[in-house]
Scaffold this active site. Sequence first.
Site, PDB file in Angstrom:
ATOM      1  N   SER A 137       7.728  -2.166  -4.781  1.00 24.26           N
ATOM      2  CA  SER A 137       6.808  -3.367  -5.094  1.00 24.26           C
ATOM      3  C   SER A 137       6.792  -3.765  -6.734  1.00 24.26           C
ATOM      4  O   SER A 137       6.682  -2.789  -7.395  1.00 24.26           O
ATOM      5  CB  SER A 137       5.646  -2.847  -4.586  1.00 24.26           C
ATOM      6  OG  SER A 137       4.565  -3.859  -4.821  1.00 24.26           O
TER       7      SER A 137
ATOM      8  N   TYR B  58      -1.732   3.473  -4.473  1.00 19.89           N
ATOM      9  CA  TYR B  58      -0.670   2.822  -3.604  1.00 19.89           C
ATOM     10  C   TYR B  58       0.363   2.486  -4.365  1.00 19.89           C
ATOM     11  O   TYR B  58       1.667   2.986  -4.185  1.00 19.89           O
ATOM     12  CB  TYR B  58      -0.964   1.389  -3.040  1.00 19.89           C
ATOM     13  CG  TYR B  58       0.060   0.624  -2.557  1.00 19.89           C
ATOM     14  CD1 TYR B  58       0.777   0.773  -1.435  1.00 19.89           C
ATOM     15  CD2 TYR B  58       0.314  -0.658  -3.374  1.00 19.89           C
ATOM     16  CE1 TYR B  58       1.853   0.150  -1.196  1.00 19.89           C
ATOM     17  CE2 TYR B  58       1.543  -1.528  -2.997  1.00 19.89           C
ATOM     18  CZ  TYR B  58       2.330  -1.058  -1.732  1.00 19.89           C
ATOM     19  OH  TYR B  58       3.277  -1.695  -1.348  1.00 19.89           O
TER      20      TYR B  58
ATOM     21  N   LYS C  70       4.578   4.383  -4.789  1.00 15.35           N
ATOM     22  CA  LYS C  70       5.941   3.555  -4.798  1.00 15.35           C
ATOM     23  C   LYS C  70       6.642   4.087  -5.992  1.00 15.35           C
ATOM     24  O   LYS C  70       7.819   4.376  -5.820  1.00 15.35           O
ATOM     25  CB  LYS C  70       5.669   2.150  -5.052  1.00 15.35           C
ATOM     26  CG  LYS C  70       5.126   1.347  -3.777  1.00 15.35           C
ATOM     27  CD  LYS C  70       5.954   1.647  -2.541  1.00 15.35           C
ATOM     28  CE  LYS C  70       5.407   0.769  -1.328  1.00 15.35           C
ATOM     29  NZ  LYS C  70       6.253   1.162  -0.239  1.00 15.35           N
TER      30      LYS C  70
HETATM   31  P1  NAD Z   1       3.328  -3.490   7.660  1.00 13.58           P
HETATM   32  O1  NAD Z   1       2.053  -2.672   7.449  1.00 13.58           O
HETATM   33  O2  NAD Z   1       3.202  -4.707   8.207  1.00 13.58           O
HETATM   34  O3  NAD Z   1       4.579  -2.708   8.144  1.00 13.58           O
HETATM   35  C1  NAD Z   1       4.490  -1.327   7.807  1.00 13.58           C
HETATM   36  C2  NAD Z   1       5.113  -0.767   9.423  1.00 13.58           C
HETATM   37  O4  NAD Z   1       5.254   0.767   9.073  1.00 13.58           O
HETATM   38  C3  NAD Z   1       4.004  -1.008  10.219  1.00 13.58           C
HETATM   39  O5  NAD Z   1       4.720  -1.506  11.519  1.00 13.58           O
HETATM   40  C4  NAD Z   1       3.343   0.541  10.562  1.00 13.58           C
HETATM   41  O6  NAD Z   1       2.992   0.868  11.955  1.00 13.58           O
HETATM   42  C5  NAD Z   1       4.551   1.343  10.071  1.00 13.58           C
HETATM   43  N1  NAD Z   1       4.244   2.702   9.605  1.00 13.58           N
HETATM   44  C6  NAD Z   1       3.390   3.010   8.841  1.00 13.58           C
HETATM   45  N2  NAD Z   1       3.157   4.311   8.666  1.00 13.58           N
HETATM   46  C7  NAD Z   1       4.151   4.809   9.633  1.00 13.58           C
HETATM   47  C8  NAD Z   1       4.780   6.122   9.603  1.00 13.58           C
HETATM   48  N3  NAD Z   1       4.082   7.166   9.147  1.00 13.58           N
HETATM   49  N4  NAD Z   1       5.655   6.451  10.668  1.00 13.58           N
HETATM   50  C9  NAD Z   1       6.136   5.233  11.320  1.00 13.58           C
HETATM   51  N5  NAD Z   1       5.866   4.164  11.112  1.00 13.58           N
HETATM   52  C10 NAD Z   1       4.893   3.874   9.969  1.00 13.58           C
HETATM   53  O7  NAD Z   1       3.677  -3.732   5.889  1.00 13.58           O
HETATM   54  P2  NAD Z   1       4.736  -4.750   5.367  1.00 13.58           P
HETATM   55  O8  NAD Z   1       4.027  -5.922   4.609  1.00 13.58           O
HETATM   56  O9  NAD Z   1       5.698  -5.320   6.384  1.00 13.58           O
HETATM   57  O10 NAD Z   1       5.472  -3.956   4.265  1.00 13.58           O
HETATM   58  C11 NAD Z   1       6.483  -3.333   4.435  1.00 13.58           C
HETATM   59  C12 NAD Z   1       6.957  -2.430   3.369  1.00 13.58           C
HETATM   60  O11 NAD Z   1       7.139  -3.212   2.054  1.00 13.58           O
HETATM   61  C13 NAD Z   1       5.867  -1.249   2.871  1.00 13.58           C
HETATM   62  O12 NAD Z   1       6.351  -0.091   2.142  1.00 13.58           O
HETATM   63  C14 NAD Z   1       4.881  -1.979   1.655  1.00 13.58           C
HETATM   64  O13 NAD Z   1       4.524  -1.035   0.887  1.00 13.58           O
HETATM   65  C15 NAD Z   1       6.079  -2.659   1.084  1.00 13.58           C
HETATM   66  N6  NAD Z   1       5.612  -3.842   0.307  1.00 13.58           N
HETATM   67  C16 NAD Z   1       4.784  -4.907   0.917  1.00 13.58           C
HETATM   68  C17 NAD Z   1       4.400  -6.107   0.322  1.00 13.58           C
HETATM   69  C18 NAD Z   1       3.686  -7.059   0.962  1.00 13.58           C
HETATM   70  O14 NAD Z   1       3.068  -7.815   0.236  1.00 13.58           O
HETATM   71  N7  NAD Z   1       3.653  -7.164   2.284  1.00 13.58           N
HETATM   72  C19 NAD Z   1       4.902  -6.111  -1.105  1.00 13.58           C
HETATM   73  C20 NAD Z   1       5.618  -5.129  -1.867  1.00 13.58           C
HETATM   74  C21 NAD Z   1       5.981  -4.065  -1.061  1.00 13.58           C
END
Ligand code: NAD
Length: 336
Positions: free
Chosen positions: A123, A147, A151
């Site tokens: 991120s 958080y 990362k």
């Molecule tokens: P999200 O919460 O929609 O998706 C994450 C998924 O991982 C969910 O389906 C959840 O059920 C699953 N999960 C969480 N912990 C788990 C575990 N221990 N075992 C199995 N499954 C697990 O989030 P997102 O927005 O799709 O983000 C995806 C990734 O991208 C994350 O790592 C997040 O930190 C990163 N990210 C997101 C953003 C954003 O703005 N959405 C920005 C930068 C980075």
Amino acid sequence: MILVTGGLGYIGSHTCVALQRAGHALTIVDNLANSKIGVLERIRALGGGSVEFHRADLRDGPALAAAFERHPVEAVIHFAGYKAVGESVAKPLEYYDNNIGGTFVLLDTMARFSVHRIVFSSSATVYGDPQRLPLTEDHPLGAVNPYGRTKQFIESILTDVAAGTPGFRHATLRYFNPMGAHPSGRLGEDPRGIPNNLFPYITQVAIGRLQKLRVFGNDYDTVDGTGVRDFIHVMDLAEGHVAALRYLLEKDRSITANLGTGRGNSVLEVVGAFERVTGIRIPHEFAPRRPGDVASCYADVSRAFAELGWKTKLGIEDMCRDGWAWQSANPQGYPD
Ligand code: NAD
Ligand code: UDP
């Protein structure tokens, strides 16, 4: 076979569609901590490929191993983790346990199955308060909350594992601000509770679930005083993963790259674009700055273009149109 952790989540689900369209067969591992099982059928319908699903927590080694056992895994795309900044401040141990602990078990399992390719969801938050803009990948790192620190630690772990494991390659992708939805309106962002992020807040105001948007800060040194971010269409972001995977499989090198548009838009510009595209007025009021927010944050995206051959194609109005298509067709998000 590509194994996708967290594939039922917001970014994962859109990426799974893009991966199938690019010809990849998938195994999704997700524990539904922040997603609903109904997403799976939509991923399958929109992608038209082969998708296996394992409901498992990454930290459960034997359950995770079962997902690696069925078919040889070419590469892993690792989305699974918790992502709410405020919650990470209140519950740091849960964040360290799930994000770092989950990644640890994943890397260990990959080693046992001799899987040496991983695309990781990092991120822009790892940069902390920008010292210069646009942010290049060599900008000093300095995450300012638990958080972000998960990362940053995982990035270091990947670097160390790559240094110590012949043939291990990672693509570390630093996302800026993903927004919007699949153009079909069948997949989108479905946050639990009151959204923390700007765009789902706007769409929930538009659909009538929330009354008015609070704009955090109108005295920043920006075009109109409101915060500026690099908003990227989630489908462009999804294609960035297809490109990163191709890079790992063909070029056989590791890479750390920003995924953004390279342009910043202010909060009021996003509100204006949404109102223009949908014809719906978004009532809003100015509120104090949100603690921890920076004035502006946007990416230098030249590395992603030069190395991955990827750049964004969609703009802020596309994000608003597609995000609204999703929210208006699914006012309460995915069914339970
Ligand atoms: P999200 O919460 O929609 O998706 C994450 C998924 O991982 C969910 O389906 C959840 O059920 C699953 N999960 C969480 N912990 C788990 C575990 N221990 N075992 C199995 N499954 C697990 O989030 P997102 O927005 O799709 O983000 C995806 C990734 O991208 C994350 O790592 C997040 O930190 C990163 N990210 C997101 C953003 C954003 O703005 N959405 C920005 C930068 C980075
Ligand atoms: N924001 C806002 N009102 C909200 C949510 C967000 O004004 O209800 C602003 C926030 O202050 C920041 C921008 O929108 O300037 C993007 O915030 P978001 O939480 O979506 O992403 P971040 O960049 O913090 O990861």
